[in-house]
Design a protein around this motif. Structure first.
Motif, PDB file in Angstrom:
ATOM      1  N   ASP A  80       0.800  -1.374   0.024  1.00 24.69           N
ATOM      2  CA  ASP A  80       0.104   0.048  -0.101  1.00 24.69           C
ATOM      3  C   ASP A  80       0.819   1.344  -0.083  1.00 24.69           C
ATOM      4  OD1 ASP A  80      -2.094  -1.617  -0.032  1.00 24.69           O
ATOM      5  OD2 ASP A  80      -2.316  -1.536   2.173  1.00 24.69           O
ATOM      6  N   SER A  81       2.154   1.031   0.013  1.00 27.82           N
ATOM      7  CA  SER A  81       3.207   2.325  -0.031  1.00 27.82           C
ATOM      8  C   SER A  81       3.098   2.961  -1.133  1.00 27.82           C
ATOM      9  CB  SER A  81       4.342   1.965   0.580  1.00 27.82           C
ATOM     10  OG  SER A  81       5.119   0.968  -0.361  1.00 27.82           O
ATOM     11  N   CYS A  82       2.950   2.316  -2.343  1.00 27.44           N
ATOM     12  CA  CYS A  82       2.845   3.016  -3.560  1.00 27.44           C
ATOM     13  C   CYS A  82       1.305   2.843  -4.165  1.00 27.44           C
ATOM     14  CB  CYS A  82       3.570   2.243  -4.297  1.00 27.44           C
ATOM     15  SG  CYS A  82       3.597   2.916  -6.287  1.00 27.44           S
ATOM     16  N   LEU A  83       1.059   4.177  -4.385  1.00 21.00           N
ATOM     17  CA  LEU A  83      -0.764   4.164  -4.953  1.00 21.00           C
ATOM     18  C   LEU A  83      -0.986   3.862  -6.215  1.00 21.00           C
ATOM     19  CD1 LEU A  83      -1.518   7.531  -2.964  1.00 21.00           C
ATOM     20  CD2 LEU A  83      -1.923   4.979  -2.125  1.00 21.00           C
ATOM     21  N   HIS A  84       0.194   3.637  -7.219  1.00 20.18           N
ATOM     22  CA  HIS A  84       0.158   3.235  -8.515  1.00 20.18           C
ATOM     23  C   HIS A  84      -0.733   2.070  -8.653  1.00 20.18           C
ATOM     24  CE1 HIS A  84       0.865   2.990 -12.773  1.00 20.18           C
ATOM     25  NE2 HIS A  84       1.236   4.330 -13.163  1.00 20.18           N
ATOM     26  N   LYS A  85      -1.442   2.133  -9.535  1.00 17.04           N
ATOM     27  CA  LYS A  85      -2.449   0.994  -9.864  1.00 17.04           C
ATOM     28  C   LYS A  85      -1.703  -0.495 -10.282  1.00 17.04           C
ATOM     29  CE  LYS A  85      -4.250   2.228 -14.287  1.00 17.04           C
ATOM     30  NZ  LYS A  85      -5.224   2.292 -15.124  1.00 17.04           N
ATOM     31  N   ALA A  86      -0.580   0.095 -10.761  1.00 12.00           N
ATOM     32  CA  ALA A  86       0.413  -1.080 -11.491  1.00 12.00           C
ATOM     33  C   ALA A  86       1.408  -1.644 -10.641  1.00 12.00           C
ATOM     34  CB  ALA A  86       0.983  -0.551 -12.732  1.00 12.00           C
ATOM     35  N   PHE A 140      16.076  -8.978  -5.295  1.00 13.25           N
ATOM     36  CA  PHE A 140      14.780  -8.779  -5.652  1.00 13.25           C
ATOM     37  C   PHE A 140      14.341  -7.326  -4.628  1.00 13.25           C
ATOM     38  CE2 PHE A 140      10.647  -9.415  -3.376  1.00 13.25           C
ATOM     39  CZ  PHE A 140       9.764  -9.645  -4.487  1.00 13.25           C
ATOM     40  N   SER A 141      14.743  -7.141  -3.560  1.00 16.68           N
ATOM     41  CA  SER A 141      14.476  -5.974  -2.724  1.00 16.68           C
ATOM     42  C   SER A 141      14.894  -5.003  -3.321  1.00 16.68           C
ATOM     43  CB  SER A 141      14.964  -6.114  -1.327  1.00 16.68           C
ATOM     44  OG  SER A 141      16.635  -6.462  -1.372  1.00 16.68           O
ATOM     45  N   SER A 142      15.925  -4.656  -4.037  1.00 16.46           N
ATOM     46  CA  SER A 142      16.456  -3.446  -4.592  1.00 16.46           C
ATOM     47  C   SER A 142      15.576  -3.248  -5.862  1.00 16.46           C
ATOM     48  CB  SER A 142      18.124  -3.706  -5.091  1.00 16.46           C
ATOM     49  OG  SER A 142      18.778  -3.896  -4.167  1.00 16.46           O
ATOM     50  N   SER A 143      15.191  -4.163  -6.803  1.00 16.32           N
ATOM     51  CA  SER A 143      14.302  -3.893  -7.710  1.00 16.32           C
ATOM     52  C   SER A 143      12.992  -3.610  -7.330  1.00 16.32           C
ATOM     53  CB  SER A 143      14.035  -5.295  -8.716  1.00 16.32           C
ATOM     54  OG  SER A 143      15.571  -5.615  -9.156  1.00 16.32           O
ATOM     55  N   LEU A 144      12.626  -3.990  -6.131  1.00 21.40           N
ATOM     56  CA  LEU A 144      11.215  -3.760  -5.627  1.00 21.40           C
ATOM     57  C   LEU A 144      11.208  -2.459  -5.137  1.00 21.40           C
ATOM     58  CD1 LEU A 144       8.624  -5.313  -4.930  1.00 21.40           C
ATOM     59  CD2 LEU A 144       9.401  -5.641  -2.693  1.00 21.40           C
ATOM     60  N   SER A 145      12.126  -1.755  -4.507  1.00 26.01           N
ATOM     61  CA  SER A 145      12.538  -0.265  -4.411  1.00 26.01           C
ATOM     62  C   SER A 145      12.300   0.445  -5.539  1.00 26.01           C
ATOM     63  CB  SER A 145      13.551  -0.398  -3.245  1.00 26.01           C
ATOM     64  OG  SER A 145      13.647  -0.939  -2.292  1.00 26.01           O
ATOM     65  N   LEU A 146      13.021  -0.042  -6.530  1.00 33.45           N
ATOM     66  CA  LEU A 146      13.274   0.666  -7.714  1.00 33.45           C
ATOM     67  C   LEU A 146      11.911   0.944  -8.632  1.00 33.45           C
ATOM     68  CD1 LEU A 146      15.418   1.840  -9.761  1.00 33.45           C
ATOM     69  CD2 LEU A 146      14.956  -0.278 -10.921  1.00 33.45           C
ATOM     70  N   LEU A 147      10.819  -0.222  -8.360  1.00 33.83           N
ATOM     71  CA  LEU A 147       9.545  -0.102  -8.996  1.00 33.83           C
ATOM     72  C   LEU A 147       8.654   0.880  -8.167  1.00 33.83           C
ATOM     73  CD1 LEU A 147       8.491  -4.113  -9.347  1.00 33.83           C
ATOM     74  CD2 LEU A 147       8.695  -2.141 -11.092  1.00 33.83           C
ATOM     75  N   SER A 148       8.690   1.089  -6.702  1.00 31.21           N
ATOM     76  CA  SER A 148       8.201   1.626  -5.815  1.00 31.21           C
ATOM     77  C   SER A 148       8.435   3.211  -6.371  1.00 31.21           C
ATOM     78  CB  SER A 148       8.579   1.604  -4.636  1.00 31.21           C
ATOM     79  OG  SER A 148       7.741   2.293  -3.838  1.00 31.21           O
ATOM     80  N   THR A 149       9.702   3.519  -6.285  1.00 26.84           N
ATOM     81  CA  THR A 149      10.209   4.766  -6.652  1.00 26.84           C
ATOM     82  C   THR A 149       9.854   5.490  -8.046  1.00 26.84           C
ATOM     83  OG1 THR A 149      12.314   4.395  -5.383  1.00 26.84           O
ATOM     84  CG2 THR A 149      12.376   6.285  -6.991  1.00 26.84           C
ATOM     85  N   TYR A 150       9.934   4.346  -9.085  1.00 27.51           N
ATOM     86  CA  TYR A 150       9.446   5.181 -10.266  1.00 27.51           C
ATOM     87  C   TYR A 150       8.114   5.193 -10.360  1.00 27.51           C
ATOM     88  CZ  TYR A 150      13.824   5.521 -12.807  1.00 27.51           C
ATOM     89  OH  TYR A 150      15.345   5.811 -13.349  1.00 27.51           O
ATOM     90  N   LEU A 151       7.354   4.259 -10.007  1.00 24.80           N
ATOM     91  CA  LEU A 151       5.564   4.296 -10.104  1.00 24.80           C
ATOM     92  C   LEU A 151       5.175   5.578  -9.193  1.00 24.80           C
ATOM     93  CD1 LEU A 151       4.808   0.586 -10.423  1.00 24.80           C
ATOM     94  CD2 LEU A 151       5.187   2.262 -12.147  1.00 24.80           C
ATOM     95  N   ASN A 195       0.653   9.247 -17.297  1.00 20.30           N
ATOM     96  CA  ASN A 195      -0.119   7.961 -17.389  1.00 20.30           C
ATOM     97  C   ASN A 195       0.823   6.771 -17.988  1.00 20.30           C
ATOM     98  OD1 ASN A 195      -2.407   9.051 -16.468  1.00 20.30           O
ATOM     99  ND2 ASN A 195      -3.010   9.769 -18.238  1.00 20.30           N
ATOM    100  N   ILE A 196       2.110   7.366 -18.464  1.00 23.15           N
ATOM    101  CA  ILE A 196       2.828   6.103 -19.159  1.00 23.15           C
ATOM    102  C   ILE A 196       3.820   5.785 -18.194  1.00 23.15           C
ATOM    103  CG2 ILE A 196       4.543   5.848 -20.955  1.00 23.15           C
ATOM    104  CD1 ILE A 196       3.324   8.140 -22.712  1.00 23.15           C
ATOM    105  N   ILE A 197       3.800   4.459 -18.059  1.00 23.83           N
ATOM    106  CA  ILE A 197       4.805   3.805 -17.208  1.00 23.83           C
ATOM    107  C   ILE A 197       6.337   3.645 -17.922  1.00 23.83           C
ATOM    108  CG2 ILE A 197       5.598   1.487 -16.050  1.00 23.83           C
ATOM    109  CD1 ILE A 197       2.593   0.936 -15.616  1.00 23.83           C
ATOM    110  N   PRO A 198       7.524   3.962 -17.278  1.00 18.98           N
ATOM    111  CA  PRO A 198       8.565   4.148 -18.113  1.00 18.98           C
ATOM    112  C   PRO A 198       9.057   2.854 -18.287  1.00 18.98           C
ATOM    113  CG  PRO A 198       8.624   4.836 -15.742  1.00 18.98           C
ATOM    114  CD  PRO A 198       7.481   4.585 -15.835  1.00 18.98           C
TER     115      PRO A 198
END
Length: 756
Positions: free
Chosen positions: A292-298, A335-346, A355-358
């Motif tokens: 729930d820390s990232c609100l992006h639907k993706a 895995f954890s580093s990539s997870l943080s990366l996803l959260s940051t970018y989204l 609206n465009i995901i990078p």
């Protein structure tokens, strides 16, 4: 755990030999070594389409042992359909072979037949043999119970976790600490590395007096300090606190002090096996607060995608070189580093109302930095990027064409509907425990290859454990190691050719040497060095065995290699890389000499690329010759490949008009459609496919425009390339109707020297 079945089998056979003498030693030797004769079988393989030449050679040796094998050759030749049916069965180790029904077949005899026909099932056949004679507990893997570990531990004995790639017991130790009331400040963790020894020593001394748990991770990274650790642990033996515990993690290393190992409790940790367990392990470190820390639907679906990707890249390692050229230690930190990366970018996309995901940035950072930072091989990096191209994109959220990682009649790997952690864990728990290779984009033959290699490794290790004697199958009389090795040495020496007269050959070639002539002279020079080395080492060994000179350590190793049927290291240093056994290598050596002899008389119409010491030099000489002939700039000249309709060199009547013809290549991870002239999927159990003759065509770089082709790496052996890229010869251009990503994930490549 890797060597458990091997050890159990050796123990089982030893008990049977000592107690009941129920093991035929000659038969056991055939199970382990097969037919080690250097001579070719007089009768040709009757069923080369499905029976390997080595298997046919082994069956010929079995037939010398009498019942129940005395008429095996006759039945095999006359009744192919029965043997083919047994060969094609999913579990031939549990089905009676089609020998005479009035003859009983015991466990060791069945192992010998499975070795001849289906080496990939030998692993399971040996497990069945051990279960029947000793019981299932000798083959079943134990489950690590951390509570039991604590109950067995004492303040005086450290607990050592011997790590396997991808395994990390730290999280389980933390859970145990929380359960036992040692959470928070009572559990001290410290990773070892450069200059970290004094800090670890301080933690140990404080922990011993205050009753803390001390976990020192990655001890293999600071082996120079481990002697100091041994002294510290000896010093702490003087009445430490009753709650004091030392937890150590290390990869296997010969530098670990024996004193610590002797007093410690040792635990081998295996990584989660299978996509299901691997994803369960990943989600055990995720909670609803993180989702729930990232609100992006993706975000939630992409976390699931990342967990699946993490499981796939680790599980692919199971399949050996067809999975990854180099086994990489992808772990939880990736895995954890990539997870943080996803959260940051989204999160950034939401803040900027984009609206465009990078996707491009995410795929690059995960594939080239987070996971790709560990990958050193360019073709492994291509595989990693292909997975991300297949798993990350707007197609994930296409409602008209739902995305599936993999789907068949039995299972569907797809992204579950949005929800909390419990929802995703429930979806993961519905997945099967065992995954087929197709889930990872591989062919089902990858599993056959995996078990074949596992069986071969087990047999090699078992051979090293046997007594240094053998028996003659025709007489049953024991032969000492020295006598056997001496006969092998004499046999090989009788096959050695004369040295090439380089001065005479160079004179015959003329004063204007072409690049190909220079390559020939270099090849002959290396081959002469090999002949001299073989002749000298064989003479010295025979002198040592007869007592004329002392048996040095080098000669002892040389003797052992000949005895077990391996190519001596002394010879390997002066010859192309190989995985062949000694008999097959000698035949390969003789064929190399025949090609060199023919080449000194005239340039071959078709070159046997597998017989060259440095095939890369030959290919460069081809390009150089074409550049000189046509006046092209050398740095702007390259080459491409075309698969011809010729199957055998005898069919070629003249030299290629451009470039040259080569033969001897085998395809792994794909097959060749001779009608459509394109790559196609493999047939079941067909691990390697001999390719037709291939033409190498030099061309100016700016004129080369290839379409619908797959850049296929060509390697010297099935071990492919090393971390430094040694083993890669060139890239062939294979026509394909499939997208190149299909063959990338299949691990498709060409091989010069087959293992057998």
């Amino acid at each position: 755990e890797k060597h458990k079945l091997m050890f159990s089998f050796q123990t089982c056979v030893s008990i049977m030999q000592d107690e009941s003498h129920s093991v035929d030693n000659v038969l056991f030797d055939i199970v382990l070594r097969g037919n080690r004769s250097l001579d070719q079988i007089s009768t040709s393989n009757p069923h080369p389409n499905w029976l390997s030449d080595q298997g046919w050679k082994d069956i010929n040796k079995l037939s010398l042992l009498g019942k129940p094998f005395d008429n095996a050759l006759e039945i095999l030749i006359k009744e192919e359909s029965k043997w083919k049916e047994w060969y094609d069965s999913d579990n031939p180790e549990e089905v009676r072979p089609p020998l005479d029904l009035d003859q009983e077949i015991d466990g060791m005899q069945l192992l010998a037949l499975v070795r001849c026909f289906r080496t990939d099932r030998l692993h399971n056949a040996i497990a069945n043999f051990v279960i029947k004679n000793l019981g299932p507990k000798f083959v079943e893997p134990p489950v690590v119970n951390y509570q039991d570990l604590y109950d067995l531990s004492t303040p005086y004995a450290p607990i050592i976790f011997i790590l396997s790639p991808g395994a990390d017991p730290a999280n389980d130790v933390r859970k145990l600490a929380e359960k036992m009331g040692f959470g928070g400040t009572r559990l001290k963790e410290h990773p070892l590395g450069q200059n970290q020894g004094p800090i670890a020593a301080s933690l140990l001394e404080n922990g011993a007096t205050r009753g803390q748990w001390i976990m020192l991770q990655n001890c293999h990274l600071l082996t120079s300090w481990l002697r100091t650790l041994e002294k510290i642990l000896e010093k702490l033996q003087d009445k430490p606190h009753k709650d004091f515990r030392v937890w150590l993690t290390t990869e296997p290393t010969p530098k670990f002090p024996i004193g610590i190992l002797q007093r410690s409790l040792k635990v081998v940790t295996e990584p989660p096996n299978g996509v299901k367990l691997n994803m369960t392990s990943s989600y055990s470190k995720i909670n609803d607060q993180l989702l729930d820390s990232c609100l992006h639907k993706a975000f939630k679906p992409l976390v699931f995608v990342l967990a699946f990707f993490h499981a796939v890249v680790q599980e692919r390692r199971k399949y050996g070189f067809i999975g990854w050229n180099i086994p990489y230690d992808f772990n939880e930190s990736d895995f954890s580093s990539s997870l943080s990366l996803l959260s940051t970018y989204l999160s950034k996309a939401i803040k900027s109302r984009e609206n465009i995901i990078p996707w491009g940035s995410l795929r690059y950072l995960i594939g080239e930095v987070m996971y790709g930072g560990r990958v050193t091989d360019s073709f492994d990096r291509r595989t990693l990027k292909t997975y991300l191209d297949e798993y990350m994109g707007d197609f994930l959220f296409d409602t008209f064409q739902p995305f599936h990682f993999y789907k068949d009649d039995k299972v569907d790997y797809s992204i579950p509907p949005d929800g909390g952690v419990a929802n995703y864990i429930k979806a993961i728990e519905s997945l099967p425990h065992i995954n087929s290779p197709e889930v990872f984009g591989l062919h089902s033959n990858a599993e056959v290859s995996y078990y074949t290699n596992s069986s071969a490794d087990m047999l090699r290790n078992l051979v090293q454990m046997q007594a240094q004697s053998t028996e003659d199958p025709s007489s049953g009389v024991g032969i000492s190691k020295d006598s056997f090795v001496a006969s092998i040495a004499r046999d090989i020496q009788s096959k050695l050719p004369d040295l090439f007269n380089l001065i005479s050959i160079n004179k015959n070639l003329g004063s204007s040497l072409s690049p190909l002539h220079i390559v020939l002279m270099q090849e002959l020079e290396r081959f002469n060095e090999l002949i001299e080395c073989m002749d000298q080492s064989l003479r010295q060994l025979q002198q040592a065995l007869s007592g004329e000179i002392g048996l040095s350590t080098e000669l002892e190793e040389f003797s052992t290699s000949l005895f077990v049927g391996n190519v001596p290291t002394l010879w390997l240093k002066r010859s192309p890389a190989t995985q062949m056994t000694l008999p097959n290598w000698i035949n390969h050596f003789i064929k190399r000499n025949e090609q060199y002899q023919a080449w000194t008389r005239e340039e071959p119409k078709v070159f046997w690329l597998s017989g060259l010491h440095v095939p890369e030099s030959f290919l460069k000489a081809l390009v150089q010759t074409a550049a000189r002939k046509n006046g092209w700039a050398l740095d702007k000249t390259t080459s491409f490949t075309q698969v011809t309709n010729f199957k055998k060199p005898e069919e070629v009547s003249r030299h290629a008009e451009v470039g040259c013809y080569i033969h001897g290549l085998s395809m792994e991870g794909a097959s060749w459609d001779e009608e459509k002239h394109v790559l196609t999927r493999q047939k079941p159990k067909q691990l390697l496919v001999d390719m037709p003759i291939i033409q190498i065509v030099p061309v100016e770089t700016h004129h080369l425009k290839l379409q619908n082709t797959f850049k296929t790496p060509v390697y010297v052996t099935q071990e492919r390339s090393t971390k430094t890229g040694v083993g890669l010869v060139f890239e062939a251009d294979m026509p394909t109707l499939e997208h190149p990503s299909h063959w990338t994930l299949q691990g498709t490549c060409l091989i010069l020297n087959k293992s057998e």
